[in-house]
Write an enzyme that holds these catalytic residues in place. Sequence first.
Site, PDB file in Angstrom:
ATOM      1  N   GLY A  38      55.658  69.690  70.219  1.00  0.00           N
ATOM      2  CA  GLY A  38      56.472  69.493  69.014  1.00  0.00           C
ATOM      3  C   GLY A  38      57.581  68.476  69.140  1.00  0.00           C
ATOM      4  CG  ASP A  94      59.470  71.771  68.133  1.00  0.00           C
ATOM      5  OD1 ASP A  94      59.961  72.650  68.861  1.00  0.00           O
ATOM      6  OD2 ASP A  94      58.311  71.851  67.682  1.00  0.00           O
ATOM      7  CG  ASP A  97      61.568  80.844  65.542  1.00  0.00           C
ATOM      8  OD1 ASP A  97      62.345  81.265  64.669  1.00  0.00           O
ATOM      9  OD2 ASP A  97      60.365  81.160  65.565  1.00  0.00           O
ATOM     10  CE  LYS A 125      61.805  78.496  61.556  1.00  0.00           C
ATOM     11  NZ  LYS A 125      60.476  79.128  61.525  1.00  0.00           N
ATOM     12  CB  VAL A 147      59.974  73.455  58.953  1.00  0.00           C
ATOM     13  CG1 VAL A 147      60.915  74.023  57.901  1.00  0.00           C
ATOM     14  CG2 VAL A 147      60.491  73.748  60.351  1.00  0.00           C
ATOM     15  CG  ASP A 153      51.699  72.391  65.363  1.00  0.00           C
ATOM     16  OD1 ASP A 153      52.763  72.831  65.835  1.00  0.00           O
ATOM     17  OD2 ASP A 153      50.597  72.926  65.563  1.00  0.00           O
ATOM     18  NE  ARG A 159      51.180  68.616  67.154  1.00  0.00           N
ATOM     19  CZ  ARG A 159      51.790  69.739  67.536  1.00  0.00           C
ATOM     20  NH1 ARG A 159      53.084  69.855  67.383  1.00  0.00           N
ATOM     21  NH2 ARG A 159      51.113  70.738  68.074  1.00  0.00           N
TER      22      ARG A 159
HETATM   23  P1  XMP Z   1      61.220  80.152  70.245  1.00  0.00           P
HETATM   24  O1  XMP Z   1      60.961  81.373  69.378  1.00  0.00           O
HETATM   25  O2  XMP Z   1      60.783  80.390  71.652  1.00  0.00           O
HETATM   26  O3  XMP Z   1      60.218  79.135  69.620  1.00  0.00           O
HETATM   27  O4  XMP Z   1      62.624  79.656  70.102  1.00  0.00           O
HETATM   28  C1  XMP Z   1      60.278  77.794  69.769  1.00  0.00           C
HETATM   29  C2  XMP Z   1      58.907  77.247  69.475  1.00  0.00           C
HETATM   30  O5  XMP Z   1      58.290  77.914  68.355  1.00  0.00           O
HETATM   31  C3  XMP Z   1      57.634  77.005  67.518  1.00  0.00           C
HETATM   32  N1  XMP Z   1      58.169  77.186  66.147  1.00  0.00           N
HETATM   33  C4  XMP Z   1      57.783  76.508  65.074  1.00  0.00           C
HETATM   34  N2  XMP Z   1      56.885  75.505  64.950  1.00  0.00           N
HETATM   35  N3  XMP Z   1      57.378  75.345  62.646  1.00  0.00           N
HETATM   36  C5  XMP Z   1      56.686  74.942  63.730  1.00  0.00           C
HETATM   37  O6  XMP Z   1      55.892  74.017  63.597  1.00  0.00           O
HETATM   38  C6  XMP Z   1      58.301  76.338  62.685  1.00  0.00           C
HETATM   39  O7  XMP Z   1      58.915  76.673  61.665  1.00  0.00           O
HETATM   40  C7  XMP Z   1      58.507  76.949  63.978  1.00  0.00           C
HETATM   41  N4  XMP Z   1      59.326  77.938  64.385  1.00  0.00           N
HETATM   42  C8  XMP Z   1      59.092  78.055  65.746  1.00  0.00           C
HETATM   43  C9  XMP Z   1      57.918  75.641  68.095  1.00  0.00           C
HETATM   44  O8  XMP Z   1      56.778  75.231  68.808  1.00  0.00           O
HETATM   45  C10 XMP Z   1      59.048  75.819  69.049  1.00  0.00           C
HETATM   46  O9  XMP Z   1      58.972  74.946  70.161  1.00  0.00           O
END
Ligand code: XMP
Length: 186
Positions: A38, A94, A97, A125, A147, A153, A159
């Site tokens: 990402g 990227d 979360d 987020k 998103v 993606d 992407r």
């Molecule tokens: P964590 O939960 O470990 O997650 O902080 C980070 C990874 O989760 C993916 N991620 C997303 N990918 N849209 C995406 O395309 C989103 O809204 C999203 N939320 C989490 C992402 O790969 C990130 O590195």
Amino acid sequence: MEILISEERIRDRIHALGKQIEADYLGRPLTIVAILTGSLIVLADLIREVGIPHRVALLQASSYKGATTTAGALIINESFAPDVAGRDVLLLDDILDTGHTLATLVHRMSDRGALRVRTAVLLRKLGRQEVGIEPDYCGFVIPDRFVVGYGLDHNDDYRHLPYVAVLPTPEDPGASEETGQFPVMG
Ligand code: XMP
């Protein structure tokens, strides 16, 4: 799709972050370690704004499988893991979360002998974090929506989009009032 962050806003913010990183790491042995896949696009744009000598390396981590928007188990592939002993590592992802990916990789980099490990994310987020980690550099704070674009993606699609957009899902079918009430910050 609803555009959450335009190409122009991303460009301006990446420029500002790059200059901040440049000032903060002047004279230090910086390695920017990007977390695939990402962060590919943000990596390419960011490093061209960081006008001091630095190394670039890659790690792969993933917690989303295929066409899902719900996270599964975290898988880390360290086959390309760089030699970071005695270096300042800036982990670049990227999106922050739940925080599990970055928190885990911060420990991995320290275990590999990094002098100091800091973190940078394009997006953060709100309302989803499970692990207490504060990114040192953050592009934009966004509401809790799935998103895509600018490297992010869904099942490896989208992407290439030059902006960040909200992917319609059964739980979040389209533009909502939420974005207006909760403006993207950054
Ligand atoms: P964590 O939960 O470990 O997650 O902080 C980070 C990874 O989760 C993916 N991620 C997303 N990918 N849209 C995406 O395309 C989103 O809204 C999203 N939320 C989490 C992402 O790969 C990130 O590195």
